[in-house]
Write a protein that holds these residues in place. Structure first.
Motif, PDB file in Angstrom:
ATOM      1  N   UNK A  17       0.644  -1.138   0.036  1.00 18.08           N
ATOM      2  CA  UNK A  17       0.026  -0.042  -0.089  1.00 18.08           C
ATOM      3  C   UNK A  17       0.738   1.421   0.087  1.00 18.08           C
ATOM      4  N   UNK A  18       2.064   1.146   0.470  1.00 15.43           N
ATOM      5  CA  UNK A  18       2.901   2.356   0.852  1.00 15.43           C
ATOM      6  C   UNK A  18       3.340   2.514  -0.599  1.00 15.43           C
ATOM      7  N   UNK A  19       3.938   1.673  -1.214  1.00 20.29           N
ATOM      8  CA  UNK A  19       4.488   1.779  -2.624  1.00 20.29           C
ATOM      9  C   UNK A  19       3.372   2.374  -3.675  1.00 20.29           C
ATOM     10  N   UNK A  20       2.212   1.969  -3.437  1.00 20.28           N
ATOM     11  CA  UNK A  20       0.969   2.342  -4.218  1.00 20.28           C
ATOM     12  C   UNK A  20       0.909   3.665  -3.931  1.00 20.28           C
ATOM     13  N   UNK A  29      -1.373  10.446   2.257  1.00 18.48           N
ATOM     14  CA  UNK A  29      -2.153   9.548   1.905  1.00 18.48           C
ATOM     15  C   UNK A  29      -3.136   9.107   2.875  1.00 18.48           C
ATOM     16  N   UNK A  30      -4.498   9.132   2.560  1.00 25.14           N
ATOM     17  CA  UNK A  30      -5.376   8.521   3.294  1.00 25.14           C
ATOM     18  C   UNK A  30      -5.523   7.045   3.355  1.00 25.14           C
ATOM     19  N   UNK A  67      -5.347   4.340   6.451  1.00 21.68           N
ATOM     20  CA  UNK A  67      -6.577   3.658   6.585  1.00 21.68           C
ATOM     21  C   UNK A  67      -5.886   2.084   6.376  1.00 21.68           C
ATOM     22  N   UNK A  68      -5.009   1.784   5.870  1.00 17.43           N
ATOM     23  CA  UNK A  68      -4.367   0.569   5.668  1.00 17.43           C
ATOM     24  C   UNK A  68      -3.713   0.176   6.984  1.00 17.43           C
ATOM     25  N   UNK A  83      -4.917  -2.742   9.700  1.00 19.53           N
ATOM     26  CA  UNK A  83      -4.063  -3.837  10.250  1.00 19.53           C
ATOM     27  C   UNK A  83      -3.930  -3.578  11.718  1.00 19.53           C
ATOM     28  N   UNK A  84      -3.952  -2.674  12.155  1.00 15.85           N
ATOM     29  CA  UNK A  84      -3.715  -2.596  13.422  1.00 15.85           C
ATOM     30  C   UNK A  84      -5.187  -2.997  14.338  1.00 15.85           C
ATOM     31  N   UNK A  85      -6.161  -2.940  13.729  1.00 17.85           N
ATOM     32  CA  UNK A  85      -7.472  -3.431  13.965  1.00 17.85           C
ATOM     33  C   UNK A  85      -7.357  -4.698  14.369  1.00 17.85           C
ATOM     34  N   UNK A  86      -6.907  -5.654  13.400  1.00 17.50           N
ATOM     35  CA  UNK A  86      -6.791  -7.051  13.297  1.00 17.50           C
ATOM     36  C   UNK A  86      -5.333  -7.382  14.069  1.00 17.50           C
ATOM     37  N   UNK A  87      -4.428  -6.612  14.051  1.00 24.94           N
ATOM     38  CA  UNK A  87      -3.049  -7.412  14.539  1.00 24.94           C
ATOM     39  C   UNK A  87      -2.582  -6.545  15.652  1.00 24.94           C
TER      40      UNK A  87
END
Length: 366
Positions: free
Chosen positions: A129-132, A145-146, A150-151, A155-159
């Protein structure tokens, strides 16, 4: 002139399969004869006994150096046997990333990300996502970059509860701090969001939480010394409690093989035998189910005195991580189902049973 009609789905799929086969054939010419023969012998072993963990380890190790086009069918075979195998998915994803196959990488994440709660896998996702985000607007700061923020939140919500998630938290907080709004009216909302993120991070029993505490302390002191004193006094006892939980968590996790492949209970000894040669193999428990049960029992005791919602989330996270290694154990699925049901989460409970039936087909307990 009339446009050509779109290809029929079946025809398009055939064309894609033919192209993949041609690419694989070309890539295979780059693999040495000795390596092909070694993999062929290992394939015979795992196809004769799909739970031969040592042979799978050797096979995955051998194809690491192969072009991904040559190895792709082998990775697919491996994830077919180990659909929640973190080590398999991480290696597969990294091979596609190395080859620059962005569309394939996205498709792989779509298949595994939500069920394979592994930090290395999710960090690979964040790098994508960072590269995109960087290529989408090379002139802008990544913090602007929102999608990237958001990514990280996703990620932190799940991990975010993982004991090794500290670096992920640090990167997210850096993103937030770097995105300070220029408009004064927006600063209040930004400050609240940043403060909440710090508060959640410093109360998570994970490596790196101490450094984040010092960072937060400095930030709040520079913002408002009086408010900082009150906030830090409120959160310090909770942070100390999290540090105590981290010590016990790490002790219990030292016995757990986070990269273990899931096999039926009757083959559990093979997992330990295959890991015996690893650097930390001697510290791992011979009975991984028992090691996970000890960690779950500790989390169930609620050492940080979390509220019901947070405690249920912590327990569910631990159960879901244990399933990466214990996906063939009906007892673990049933306990996770009961956890969701007792919390009134009927949708979550139903989802667990759906996954369980796929993981352990034909099990009468499910």
């Amino acid at each position: 002139a009339m446009a050509e009609p779109a290809a029929e789905p079946a025809a398009a799929a055939t064309t894609t399969a033919d192209a993949d086969a041609a690419e694989a054939e070309t890539a295979m010419r780059m693999v040495s004869t000795s390596s092909r023969e070694k993999v062929g012998a290992l394939l015979s072993l795992v196809r004769g006994d799909r739970w031969d963990v040592a042979a799978w380890h050797a096979l995955l190790g051998e194809i690491t150096a192969w072009p991904v086009a040559a190895a792709r069918s082998l990775y697919e075979e491996a994830v077919g046997v180990f659909p929640m195998g973190a080590r398999v998915w991480v290696q597969y994803v990294e091979a596609e990333i190395k080859a620059g196959n962005q569309a394939r990488v996205k498709a792989l994440f779509g298949r595994c990300l939500l069920t394979v709660l592994d930090v290395a896998l999710w960090r690979a996702y964040l790098k994508l996502i960072a590269a995109e985000s960087k290529s989408a607007d090379a002139a802008a700061s990544p913090a602007a970059s929102p999608e990237l923020r958001q990514a990280y939140e996703f990620a932190l919500t799940h991990l975010g509860e993982d004991v090794t998630a500290g670096e992920m938290w640090r990167e997210y907080l850096l993103l937030l701090r770097s995105s300070q709004p220029q408009v004064a009216q927006e600063r209040g909302a930004w400050l609240t969001s940043l403060r909440r993120a710090y508060q959640r991070a410093v109360l998570t029993p994970m490596e790196g939480a101490d450094a984040l505490w010092r960072e937060w302390e400095l930030f709040e002191t520079n913002e408002d010394r009086t408010l900082a004193k009150a906030l830090l006094a409120e959160y310090q006892p909770k942070h100390v409690s999290a540090k105590g939980a981290l010590r016990e968590r790490k002790r219990l996790r030292e016995r757990i093989d986070a990269q273990a492949l899931a096999v039926p209970p009757q083959y559990a000894s093979r997992v330990h035998e295959a890991a015996a040669g690893d650097a930390n193999g001697a510290a791992l428990a011979a009975d991984q189910a028992s090691a996970w049960a000890d960690l779950i029992a500790y989390e169930r005791s609620n050492p940080q005195r979390l509220d019901d919602e947070a405690h249920t989330a912590r327990l569910a996270f631990t159960y879901n991580q244990s399933l990466l290694a214990l996906g063939h154990y009906p007892r673990v699925w049933l306990e996770l189902h009961a956890l969701h049901a007792s919390a009134g989460d009927n949708k979550g409970a139903k989802g667990v049973l759906t996954r369980a039936v796929r993981a352990v087909p034909g099990c009468l307990l499910l």
